[in-house]
Scaffold this motif. Structure first.
Motif, mmCIF file in Angstrom:
data_model
loop_
_atom_site.group_PDB
_atom_site.id
_atom_site.type_symbol
_atom_site.label_atom_id
_atom_site.label_comp_id
_atom_site.label_asym_id
_atom_site.label_seq_id
_atom_site.Cartn_x
_atom_site.Cartn_y
_atom_site.Cartn_z
ATOM 1 N N SER A 80 0.839 -1.194 0.000
ATOM 2 C CA SER A 80 0.000 0.000 0.000
ATOM 3 C C SER A 80 0.879 1.250 0.000
ATOM 4 C CB SER A 80 -0.902 0.006 1.234
ATOM 5 O OG SER A 80 -0.123 0.181 2.410
ATOM 6 N N ASN A 227 -10.927 4.109 4.276
ATOM 7 C CA ASN A 227 -10.612 3.251 3.139
ATOM 8 C C ASN A 227 -11.865 2.596 2.586
ATOM 9 O OD1 ASN A 227 -9.711 0.235 2.196
ATOM 10 N ND2 ASN A 227 -8.198 1.773 1.616
ATOM 11 N N LEU A 228 -12.735 2.117 3.488
ATOM 12 C CA LEU A 228 -13.992 1.519 3.032
ATOM 13 C C LEU A 228 -14.850 2.541 2.301
ATOM 14 C CD1 LEU A 228 -14.955 -0.681 6.123
ATOM 15 C CD2 LEU A 228 -14.356 -1.498 3.830
ATOM 16 N N ASP A 230 -13.828 5.183 0.686
ATOM 17 C CA ASP A 230 -13.202 5.516 -0.597
ATOM 18 C C ASP A 230 -13.436 4.446 -1.651
ATOM 19 O OD1 ASP A 230 -12.218 7.862 0.424
ATOM 20 O OD2 ASP A 230 -10.202 7.074 0.832
ATOM 21 N N ASN A 231 -13.689 3.223 -1.208
ATOM 22 C CA ASN A 231 -13.769 2.108 -2.147
ATOM 23 C C ASN A 231 -15.136 1.429 -2.198
ATOM 24 O OD1 ASN A 231 -10.835 1.492 -3.190
ATOM 25 N ND2 ASN A 231 -10.626 2.022 -1.017
ATOM 26 N N CYS A 232 -16.086 1.918 -1.414
ATOM 27 C CA CYS A 232 -17.396 1.286 -1.352
ATOM 28 C C CYS A 232 -18.460 2.367 -1.141
ATOM 29 C CB CYS A 232 -17.439 0.251 -0.226
ATOM 30 S SG CYS A 232 -19.017 -0.609 -0.085
#
Length: 243
Positions: A80, A227-228, A230-232
């Motif tokens: 990452s 993060n969740l 940003d991606n979901c």
């Protein structure tokens, strides 16, 4: 904790005491069992943020350690952006990088040296640097005391690093077998391998081991939620609805 303060200042005090005793930190590759030789080692089991802080503290003290990273950690991802930044911080601060190899990930009968060599190649690629050595995560008996190199690198449990010289570790967040200052080897500036885990030390105020781990978990939750989000999209909507 036997008079040791598990804080940044407590760590600095230990390293300064080693230096005042005449010790010189060296790597695994250039180690010779002479008076005043100190192998300074950090196993990174949990936190990249603490590892980066440790590298900065070491640089401030003018010492270089070997930082051993897992390539398969659930707690961090070296591929990452934060992982790559952490690895870059090691070399930027004059520290060495090694593989922290977890043999328990593999099936009985697998060629552990071959698997470790693959992990070493991956870590070296991510770090953009040559590796120094290998250490074992929760070492199995078959690997403890193993003579010679492992996956083409020196390993921290070779008898010349583990049995033939003094060894002291802060495993489980304490010096359960006595700290460095209680060792006759320290009094005589005899060769020494000193292992610390940054998670126990890299803070201003002392915490118990459980408190330190809970603090890590609490600090990680906002990162995971971002993060969740940003991606979901559903999770981003959920956070937005919460305000």
């Amino acid at each position: 904790m036997s008079g040791y303060s598990f804080t940044i200042e407590g760590y600095r005090a230990i390293i300064r005491a080693f230096l005042d005793r005449g010790y010189q930190p060296v790597g695994f590759r250039d180690f010779v069992p002479d008076t005043g030789r100190l192998i300074l080692r950090h196993d990174i089991d949990i936190s990249l943020d603490h590892a980066v802080r440790q590298a900065e503290v070491n640089a401030g003290l003018g010492v270089a350690a070997t930082f051993f990273f897992l390539t398969s950690a659930e707690q961090y991802n070296l591929a990452s952006a934060p992982g790559r930044r952490a690895l870059a911080a090691m070399t930027a601060n004059g520290q060495r990088i090694g593989l922290h190899f977890d043999a328990a990930l593999y099936e009985p009968g697998e060629d552990l040296q071959a698997r470790a060599a693959e992990e070493c190649d991956l870590l070296a690629t991510l770090a953009g640097a040559e590796l120094e050595a290998v250490s074992f995560h929760r070492p199995v008996k078959a690997l403890q005391g193993l003579e010679g190199s492992f996956a083409g690198f020196p390993h921290a449990y070779e008898p010349r690093f583990f049995d033939a010289i003094e060894y002291c570790s802060d495993s489980r967040g304490g010096f359960h077998h006595g700290g460095p200052f209680e060792r006759e080897a320290f009094a005589n500036a005899a060769p020494f391998q000193f292992l610390t885990h940054p998670i126990w030390w890299m803070r201003d105020s002392e915490l118990t081991p459980i408190e330190a781990l809970l603090d890590f978990v609490a600090a990680r939750e906002p990162h995971l939620q971002r993060n969740l989000a940003d991606n979901c999209a559903p999770f981003a909507d959920h956070l937005a609805a919460k305000g």
